[in-house]
Design a protein around this motif. Structure first.
Motif, PDB file in Angstrom:
ATOM      1  N   MET A  85     -18.401 -38.547 -23.296  1.00 14.29           N
ATOM      2  CA  MET A  85     -18.655 -37.366 -22.473  1.00 14.29           C
ATOM      3  C   MET A  85     -17.350 -36.665 -22.096  1.00 14.29           C
ATOM      4  N   ASP A  86     -16.291 -37.434 -21.877  1.00 12.38           N
ATOM      5  CA  ASP A  86     -14.996 -36.827 -21.543  1.00 12.38           C
ATOM      6  C   ASP A  86     -14.497 -35.957 -22.692  1.00 12.38           C
ATOM      7  N   GLU A  87     -14.619 -36.470 -23.909  1.00 10.87           N
ATOM      8  CA  GLU A  87     -14.195 -35.701 -25.081  1.00 10.87           C
ATOM      9  C   GLU A  87     -15.064 -34.462 -25.239  1.00 10.87           C
ATOM     10  N   LEU A  88     -16.365 -34.610 -24.978  1.00 10.73           N
ATOM     11  CA  LEU A  88     -17.290 -33.475 -25.083  1.00 10.73           C
ATOM     12  C   LEU A  88     -16.902 -32.371 -24.107  1.00 10.73           C
ATOM     13  N   LYS A  89     -16.543 -32.771 -22.891  1.00 12.23           N
ATOM     14  CA  LYS A  89     -16.137 -31.794 -21.877  1.00 12.23           C
ATOM     15  C   LYS A  89     -14.873 -31.061 -22.311  1.00 12.23           C
ATOM     16  N   GLN A  90     -13.914 -31.783 -22.860  1.00 12.75           N
ATOM     17  CA  GLN A  90     -12.665 -31.159 -23.318  1.00 12.75           C
ATOM     18  C   GLN A  90     -12.936 -30.143 -24.428  1.00 12.75           C
ATOM     19  N   LYS A  91     -13.801 -30.514 -25.365  1.00 11.85           N
ATOM     20  CA  LYS A  91     -14.094 -29.625 -26.496  1.00 11.85           C
ATOM     21  C   LYS A  91     -14.837 -28.362 -26.033  1.00 11.85           C
ATOM     22  N   THR A  92     -15.801 -28.529 -25.138  1.00  8.79           N
ATOM     23  CA  THR A  92     -16.548 -27.355 -24.666  1.00  8.79           C
ATOM     24  C   THR A  92     -15.637 -26.426 -23.865  1.00  8.79           C
ATOM     25  N   GLN A  93     -14.710 -26.998 -23.103  1.00  4.61           N
ATOM     26  CA  GLN A  93     -13.773 -26.155 -22.356  1.00  4.61           C
ATOM     27  C   GLN A  93     -12.844 -25.396 -23.301  1.00  4.61           C
ATOM     28  N   ALA A  94     -12.454 -26.018 -24.409  1.00  3.17           N
ATOM     29  CA  ALA A  94     -11.618 -25.332 -25.399  1.00  3.17           C
ATOM     30  C   ALA A  94     -12.368 -24.170 -26.044  1.00  3.17           C
ATOM     31  N   ILE A  95     -13.661 -24.355 -26.278  1.00  2.00           N
ATOM     32  CA  ILE A  95     -14.476 -23.279 -26.857  1.00  2.00           C
ATOM     33  C   ILE A  95     -14.666 -22.152 -25.846  1.00  2.00           C
ATOM     34  N   GLU A  96     -14.895 -22.516 -24.591  1.00  2.00           N
ATOM     35  CA  GLU A  96     -15.040 -21.499 -23.546  1.00  2.00           C
ATOM     36  C   GLU A  96     -13.771 -20.671 -23.408  1.00  2.00           C
ATOM     37  N   ALA A  97     -12.616 -21.300 -23.610  1.00  2.00           N
ATOM     38  CA  ALA A  97     -11.342 -20.567 -23.547  1.00  2.00           C
ATOM     39  C   ALA A  97     -11.284 -19.521 -24.665  1.00  2.00           C
ATOM     40  N   LEU A  98     -11.762 -19.881 -25.850  1.00  2.00           N
ATOM     41  CA  LEU A  98     -11.793 -18.909 -26.958  1.00  2.00           C
ATOM     42  C   LEU A  98     -12.757 -17.751 -26.644  1.00  2.00           C
ATOM     43  N   MET A  99     -13.853 -18.082 -25.962  1.00  2.00           N
ATOM     44  CA  MET A  99     -14.853 -17.055 -25.630  1.00  2.00           C
ATOM     45  C   MET A  99     -14.324 -16.058 -24.618  1.00  2.00           C
ATOM     46  N   SER A 100     -13.384 -16.475 -23.800  1.00  2.00           N
ATOM     47  CA  SER A 100     -12.870 -15.599 -22.739  1.00  2.00           C
ATOM     48  C   SER A 100     -11.805 -14.640 -23.230  1.00  2.00           C
ATOM     49  N   HIS A 101     -11.310 -14.833 -24.471  1.00  2.00           N
ATOM     50  CA  HIS A 101     -10.265 -13.967 -25.015  1.00  2.00           C
ATOM     51  C   HIS A 101     -10.862 -12.773 -25.763  1.00  2.00           C
TER      52      HIS A 101
END
Length: 360
Positions: free
Chosen positions: A344-360
């Motif tokens: 779950m920790d890895e999943l959270k990190q990956k989803t946050q990285a994708i959200e960062a791409l979405m915000s650009h």
């Protein structure tokens, strides 16, 4: 087997992707000339109430399903005289009308917010006296992704609220102070066998689903399954059904059902033994249902309006891109990613990285 699908959007597209490996062919009936699912099968371009086109569809296919509940229940009832249709017309009639839906839940002793039927401004004012504020006024039909509803926080919000939602039949629901939103995806076969996926935690933004995360042995899984079973059996339902709940102190309160494959179940494409789309097709075709366990920790992120760079998204390991091939428009669901990780920790990190791409 040839499957007819009423609607040619991304859900129809993903049904066809799942069914191709089962040797199925698809015919889509959709009024949009650029329906995104049409690349994966035949496309009957016609309105949902075009009886001549519906008869044409029925002659070509072995079974019919639908991909969203804006389809008139009369369409399903008409088709049922010519070809098997799943889910049935009664399930659609109830699920597309919030008043019928909540009344069904109440009759089955499934907890719901307080609710009242509203067909005039006077009826709204009387309902507010009964239910109190805050409350949510929703159109009985055709509201989705946050559309067709208004939050009433104080008395000034009540003034003209009925007219603001178009003067159409509505339902007033008491506001639920919830701690989270979850959904349960279930599938019921022709032989009455039922399978459940893990409860999913959902996060909405501006009324639209943003993120779904398959839960880890949710303590309310059995409670949700019991409620969903009541609905499936009462409606003699065949296919996938999604049931959305509010998490509250005493357990779960029913929000709504969707009589179809559902956005919050997209994680199952890569994350579960059998995807919701394949299981829906298995159910309506009379095939054995597939296992619903998740392979890994899984999540789904929606892309609304636009999709970030495919190159950047796919550089994130365990990220699977689903581009619906739809024109980019503000507020429109144009794609999603599923993310599958060991922890779950890895999943959270990956989803946050994708959200960062979405915000650009």
């Amino acid at each position: 087997m040839k499957v007819g699908v009423i609607g040619g959007g991304q859900l129809g597209q993903m049904l066809a992707q799942a069914g191709t490996s089962l040797g199925m062919k698809f015919v889509f009936l959709d009024p949009a000339k650029d329906a995104c699912a049409s690349a994966l099968g035949e496309h009957v371009c016609a309105n949902y109430d075009d009886q001549e086109a519906l008869q044409q569809l029925a002659k070509e296919v072995d079974v019919v399903t639908f991909e969203f509940e804006s389809v008139p229940a009369e369409t399903v009832s008409f088709l049922s005289d010519y070809v098997p249709v799943f889910p049935n017309a009664e399930s659609l009639r109830i699920a597309r009308d919030r008043w019928f839906e909540k009344t069904l839940f109440k009759s089955l002793d499934i907890p719901t917010p307080d609710f009242a039927n509203v067909e005039s401004q006077t009826a709204l004012e009387n309902a507010v006296i009964k239910i109190g504020l805050p409350a949510v006024l929703k159109t009985r039909t055709l509201g989705y992704d946050g559309k067709g509803q208004k939050v009433l926080k104080n008395q000034s919000d009540v003034t003209n609220a009925f007219a603001e939602l178009g003067g159409v039949p509505c339902i007033l629901e008491g506001f639920v102070p919830f701690s989270g939103e979850v959904s349960l995806i279930a599938v019921r076969g022709k032989n009455r066998a039922i399978r459940f996926y893990p409860l999913v935690h959902n996060e909405h933004r501006q009324g639209v689903l943003h993120l779904s995360v398959a839960s880890e042995q949710h303590p309310l899984q059995a409670t949700a399954e019991a409620y969903v079973t009541k609905v499936l059996e009462k409606l003699d339902y065949v296919g996938v059904l999604a049931f959305e709940f509010f998490e509250v102190d005493e357990g779960l309160k029913a929000n709504e059902i969707a009589p179809r494959v559902h956005n919050s179940g997209h994680w199952t494409i890569e994350g579960a033994v059998t995807s919701q789309f394949e299981n829906h097709l298995r159910a309506i075709a009379g095939l054995p249902l597939g296992a619903t366990q998740k392979y890994t920790e899984s999540a789904m992120l929606n892309f609304i309006g636009a999709i970030p760079s495919a190159e950047r998204l796919l550089s994130i390991e365990s990220c699977h891109l689903h581009d619906y091939s739809k024109a980019f428009k503000p507020g429109r669901k144009v794609g999603h990613v599923t993310v599958c990780c060991k922890t779950m920790d890895e999943l959270k990190q990956k989803t946050q990285a994708i959200e960062a791409l979405m915000s650009h």
